[in-house]
Design an enzyme around this catalytic site. Structure first.
Site, PDB file in Angstrom:
ATOM      1  N   CYS A 103     100.179  65.707  61.628  1.00 20.50           N
ATOM      2  CA  CYS A 103     100.382  64.354  61.116  1.00 20.50           C
ATOM      3  C   CYS A 103     101.874  64.155  60.869  1.00 20.50           C
ATOM      4  CB  CYS A 103      99.600  64.175  59.818  1.00 20.50           C
ATOM      5  SG  CYS A 103      99.744  62.527  59.110  1.00 20.50           S
ATOM      6  N   HIS A 145      91.280  60.107  62.517  1.00 21.86           N
ATOM      7  CA  HIS A 145      92.484  60.487  61.756  1.00 21.86           C
ATOM      8  C   HIS A 145      93.291  59.241  61.385  1.00 21.86           C
ATOM      9  CE1 HIS A 145      96.180  63.224  61.236  1.00 21.86           C
ATOM     10  NE2 HIS A 145      96.661  61.994  61.161  1.00 21.86           N
ATOM     11  N   GLU A 146      93.511  58.359  62.366  1.00 17.62           N
ATOM     12  CA  GLU A 146      94.359  57.183  62.104  1.00 17.62           C
ATOM     13  C   GLU A 146      93.669  56.182  61.180  1.00 17.62           C
ATOM     14  OE1 GLU A 146      97.436  57.217  62.735  1.00 17.62           O
ATOM     15  OE2 GLU A 146      97.309  59.017  63.966  1.00 17.62           O
ATOM     16  N   HIS A 149      93.901  56.959  57.608  1.00 17.86           N
ATOM     17  CA  HIS A 149      95.152  56.553  56.950  1.00 17.86           C
ATOM     18  C   HIS A 149      95.024  55.166  56.297  1.00 17.86           C
ATOM     19  CE1 HIS A 149      98.114  59.648  57.739  1.00 17.86           C
ATOM     20  NE2 HIS A 149      97.871  59.661  59.031  1.00 17.86           N
TER      21      HIS A 149
END
Ligand code: ZN
Length: 185
Positions: A103, A145-146, A149
């Site tokens: 990341c 994952h994104e 965020h």
């Protein structure tokens, strides 16, 4: 240059839910500038995804693009550039798969994370229309994952075995298997 500073783990703004984007914002110059800044920052940092909170903007937008020649993820299949606004995820296959994730907000570190292998993402596109896409395998991990965020979640939150959390240098020294070994991936 529109390259922005990436905020790093420990910054509290990485840990809050980002604000949804109104359709009326999409045609504004400020929004176009945000997308350009995210793209240029992602490319400069050799990332394969970036979320607005990582440049300290609390908005629900993320870009994903796996280039042909990614240095950080050389084995990943390339992808088109996705611009994903106000996304939600539906898991289509609960079977998990594990990848070593990194990341831009945790530079120099990598960790092994297991996530569902197939998902449907519903999102708003740049024209303000609702779109759906299905992502599988490594791309499904990148989307999760994104999108995490945008909800204040980092990949380390998903690491089950903290022994599989490493600095990149030690990862290369101790975890990367011999290319002749069939188990490498
Ligand atoms: Zn990240």
């Amino acid at each position: 240059m529109a390259v922005k500073e990436i905020i790093r783990m420990g910054h509290p703004n990485l840990r809050v839910c980002a604000k949804p984007i109104e359709n009326s914002e999409l045609s504004s110059s400020g929004f176009t500038e945000l997308i350009t800044a995210m793209k240029e920052t992602m490319q400069k940092e050799d990332g394969i995804g970036i979320a607005a909170p990582q440049i300290n903007i609390s908005k629900q937008v993320t870009l994903i693009e796996i280039p042909e020649d990614s240095e950080r993820y050389p084995d990943a299949p390339s992808s088109t550039l996705y611009t994903i606004i106000n996304p939600s995820i539906e898991i289509l296959d609960q079977t998990t798969q594990g990848f070593w994730e990194g990341c831009l907000s945790l530079p120099g570190l990598t960790g092994f994370v297991e996530r569902p292998r197939k998902i449907k993402v519903t999102f708003t596109n740049l024209e303000g229309n609702t779109e759906e896409l299905i992502a599988e395998d490594f791309l499904a991990t990148v989307f999760q994952h994104e999108i995490d965020h945008l909800n204040g979640i980092l990949y380390i939150d998903h690491i089950k075995d903290m022994k599989l959390f490493s600095f990149n240098k030690e990862f290369e020294e101790f975890f990367i298997q011999d290319p002749g070994d069939d188990n490498s991936n």
